[in-house]
Design an enzyme around this catalytic site. Structure first.
Site, PDB file in Angstrom:
ATOM      1  CD  GLU A  24     130.413  39.482 -76.380  1.00  0.00           C
ATOM      2  OE1 GLU A  24     130.608  40.705 -76.224  1.00  0.00           O
ATOM      3  OE2 GLU A  24     131.201  38.623 -75.976  1.00  0.00           O
TER       4      GLU A  24
ATOM      5  CD  GLU B 225     134.004  33.619 -76.816  1.00  0.00           C
ATOM      6  OE1 GLU B 225     134.264  34.244 -75.770  1.00  0.00           O
ATOM      7  OE2 GLU B 225     133.575  34.166 -77.840  1.00  0.00           O
TER       8      GLU B 225
HETATM    9  O1  9MR Z   1     140.217  36.818 -74.862  1.00  0.00           O
HETATM   10  C1  9MR Z   1     139.982  38.129 -75.330  1.00  0.00           C
HETATM   11  C2  9MR Z   1     140.827  39.112 -74.526  1.00  0.00           C
HETATM   12  O2  9MR Z   1     142.191  38.901 -74.796  1.00  0.00           O
HETATM   13  C3  9MR Z   1     140.441  40.524 -74.873  1.00  0.00           C
HETATM   14  O3  9MR Z   1     141.107  41.421 -74.008  1.00  0.00           O
HETATM   15  C4  9MR Z   1     138.944  40.699 -74.734  1.00  0.00           C
HETATM   16  C5  9MR Z   1     138.546  42.106 -75.104  1.00  0.00           C
HETATM   17  O4  9MR Z   1     137.214  42.217 -75.469  1.00  0.00           O
HETATM   18  O5  9MR Z   1     138.278  39.774 -75.564  1.00  0.00           O
HETATM   19  C6  9MR Z   1     138.521  38.466 -75.157  1.00  0.00           C
HETATM   20  O6  9MR Z   1     137.725  37.594 -75.925  1.00  0.00           O
HETATM   21  C7  9MR Z   1     136.317  37.741 -75.765  1.00  0.00           C
HETATM   22  C8  9MR Z   1     135.662  37.185 -76.989  1.00  0.00           C
HETATM   23  O7  9MR Z   1     136.143  37.816 -78.132  1.00  0.00           O
HETATM   24  C9  9MR Z   1     134.154  37.362 -76.923  1.00  0.00           C
HETATM   25  N1  9MR Z   1     133.618  36.784 -75.724  1.00  0.00           N
HETATM   26  C10 9MR Z   1     134.244  37.204 -74.495  1.00  0.00           C
HETATM   27  C11 9MR Z   1     135.749  36.933 -74.585  1.00  0.00           C
HETATM   28  C12 9MR Z   1     136.369  37.224 -73.268  1.00  0.00           C
HETATM   29  O8  9MR Z   1     136.248  38.586 -72.954  1.00  0.00           O
END
Ligand code: 9MR
Length: 655
Positions: A357, A479
């Protein structure tokens, strides 16, 4: 700590039907900052093993305790007020609002098992509380998570079927009540084991359906490991690839305590230390079940501690120079992979999101700044480097230190928007430089209320896929989930099915370029977007129209043995293939030493006491017949003999 003897264990079966009005699961350090949203479950459990139950009428409060040495809370049986009968537990004399009555789960509960905790509680004058979860990690560091926040009522509050679980890495595991200054009363406390429920065994396996096209995987969190039905779904449908939901991110891996200790010991402040203790339950599972792992993620503006970028490794320190950060980045990536492959030499770390990102929707670098400031979108990497030049450094170091079979990806969201051209240009350039293998498309989609108003539309997503596929680079869907407007689930869930069908058909159309499709979770209730029901299975582990949309009319294929399995050590072998004793020559002695190491590892194995034993390097050199596995076998000794007899021309398995 009080309340250490639990003499009243009840292992019975409670036949009461329990309406699952709210459930929250709790185990994970990385969730500490996040609020756990209560989930409405559709079904009802009808039988549960009761582990412990009390209405305090017998005056016994010994199963409860306060929260540590400085907590002055006194626990007693009280007849001041009660819900059932005339007695409840009273927690009086609380010195801090985060102190209160606690129940220690790991004294009487098993790891990797889900439990429901139910009880009623109230404050003496006003109920102002939070129900929380606490555990200590293997380093003894406590972690906290608020399960039900900011309860405010003038009456008793009912906690019903709060789901809790823990892993065997977690010690001193408590559920406790905190908040407000009032004395707290508890009544009607029950702890039951969540009943195992069957999953639909007769439906097609998502993994098998796409087995001839790409890997199918998902992301899981440590608490998922405790749910038997959840893990049955993982095993049946998603076991082609697993990603740790949070536990392999920088904030989970970078270890400030160890880093400061390292500075203290060596004076070197450019070598951040890492720990995989948060990821261990996940990695142990992958190892045990031989599931390939996507490493997510090394370099990200989010979920990365501020101290990493600061002088003295202090959150409030000055930003370090770019030069120092390059050194820290290199050592961090080096330590990350060295530690990971040393701990899990048998796990196939087949892919890694090196940078996550880094581009805004319109293809610009993020604003510089501290993460968490202004909507948490700013990037400390940009702050220190001045621009996005950190990306190439990250890939260069990842290429140098990642295991040999581990492909390197740039991963991003909204990847179908204007940033697409920036991502592609960057990826091509890094690929030409030999440091990037592919692009990860997160694919957090929104099916919305109708397939036509979805964002992105299927057509938009397909056009983006076409562009990414045209790069010739490997593409992974990393994802995938697709939310709905949850206001009318029946209607929207059907639209979601259609939408998933369109998306999956598009993915299949470009399957020649796509090596993995990874969903971001399994059941809606455990999703990061739980209230918008984005996944293939519902809270009752039942396949939704989304699942049927994904499957379409495709048939199950035979699951091939994993073609990507490659040695994960990533190191070139040192010395000559087949040379067991390290004299750079192949002789009968080498055959003998290999056989001795198998027959008597204590003496001739890697840690063997004999002067001539099979060292770790030698093990790699003689692991000839099946180098994808770490073990040396009789076949390897035989192969060396065949070489000596000139039956085989070389011992180099890559020749
Ligand atoms: O699924 C993850 C969630 O439990 C966390 O709170 C969050 C915090 O940033 O991150 C989520 O995973 C993310 C992933 O690492 C990167 N792409 C977006 C995902 C959803 O936010």
């Amino acid at each position: 700590m009080k309340g250490n003897h639990y003499r009243r264990l009840i292992a019975g079966v409670m036949g009461a039907a329990m309406a699952l009005s709210s459930a929250a699961s709790a185990v994970n350090a990385a969730f500490v900052a996040g609020e756990v949203s209560p989930v409405s479950a559709v079904g009802a459990a009808d039988t549960s093993a009761v582990i412990y139950s009390t209405d305090f009428e017998d005056g016994d409060v010994s199963y409860f305790c306060n929260r540590g040495e400085n907590d002055t809370t006194e626990l007693s049986a009280s007849t001041d007020m009660a819900v059932s009968g005339s007695t409840s537990l009273l927690a009086s004399g609380r010195s801090k609002d985060w102190n209160g009555p606690a129940f220690q789960l790991d004294k009487i509960c098993k790891p990797y098992t889900e439990y429901y905790v139910s009880f009623k509680f109230r404050g003496k004058y006003y109920t102002n509380g939070t129900v929380s979860f606490q555990y200590s990690d293997p380093d003894g560091t406590p972690h906290y998570q608020n399960l039900i926040k900011n309860i405010s009522t003038s009456d008793w509050y009912t906690v019903e079927n709060l789901k809790v679980s823990f892993t065997d890495e977690m010690k001193d595991v408590f559920v406790y009540i905190e908040g407000g200054q009032d004395d707290i009363y508890i009544d009607d406390f029950t702890l039951t084991e969540v009943p195992d429920v069957p999953i639909e065994e007769d439906i097609k396996s998502v993994r098998a359906v796409f087995a001839d096209k790409f890997k199918i995987g998902t992301a899981i969190t440590p608490d998922n490991l405790s749910s038997k039905p959840f893990m049955k779904l993982v095993e049946k449908h998603f076991s082609g690839s697993l990603t740790a939901g949070n536990e392999m991110k920088p904030d989970a891996v970078l270890n400030q305590k160890a880093t400061l200790a390292y500075v203290e010991e060596t004076g070197d402040d450019e070598n951040p230390q890492v720990s995989f203790s948060a990821a261990k339950p996940f990695l142990n599972y992958c190892q045990k079940n031989n599931i390939p792992v996507r490493v997510h993620t090394l370099v990200w503006h989010s979920q990365t501690p501020d101290w990493f970028f600061k002088e003295g490794y202090q959150d409030d320190g000055e930003w370090v120079s770019k030069e120092k950060m390059i050194k820290r980045m290199e050592n961090y990536i080096k330590n990350y992979f060295t530690e990971l492959t040393a701990l899990y030499p048998d796990v196939n770390f087949y892919a890694c999101d090196v940078v996550n990102e880094a581009w805004t929707n319109d293809g610009k670098p993020r604003d510089p700044g501290q993460q968490g400031s202004s909507g948490s979108e700013k990037s400390a990497w940009v702050q220190v480097f001045g621009d996005n030049s950190f990306i190439e450094y990250a890939f260069t170091f990842a290429r140098e230190y990642a295991p040999k079979g581990c492909k390197l990806y740039y991963n991003d969201y909204n990847e179908y928007m204007s940033k697409i051209d920036t991502i592609i240009a960057m990826a091509k350039e890094l690929n030409e430089k030999g440091v990037l293998d592919g692009i990860g498309l997160q694919s957090h989609l929104d099916a919305r209320d109708m397939a036509t108003s979805a964002f992105p539309t299927v057509d938009m997503y397909k056009k983006a896929l076409a562009k990414y596929a045209a790069t010739g680079l490997d593409i992974q869907i990393t994802e995938l989930d697709a939310t709905v407007d949850q206001n009318d689930p029946t209607k929207y869930i059907d639209y979601q099915g259609e939408y998933y069908k369109g998306i999956m058909d598009a993915i299949v159309e470009y399957s020649d370029s796509i090596s993995a499709v990874v969903f971001w979770g399994v059941t809606d209730d455990q999703s990061w977007r739980a209230n918008r029901l984005p996944l293939l299975f519902d809270a009752d582990y039942k396949a939704k129209p989304a699942y049927y949309g994904v499957i379409g009319d495709r048939e199950e294929q035979e699951i091939p043995t994993d073609p990507t399995t490659e040695p994960t050590t990533g190191e070139e072998i040192k010395g000559v293939w087949g040379d067991a004793d390290g004299d750079d020559e192949i002789k009968m002695n080498d055959v003998v030493l290999v056989m001795q190491s198998i027959a008597n590892p204590d003496t001739y194995g890697a840690d063997g006491t004999a002067e001539k034993h099979l060292t770790l390097d030698a093990q790699k050199r003689v692991n000839i017949v099946d180098p994808d596995t770490t073990g040396v076998t009789v076949q390897d000794a035989l192969q060396i003999q065949k070489f000596l007899l000139e039956i085989v021309p070389t011992l180099d398995p890559n020749a």
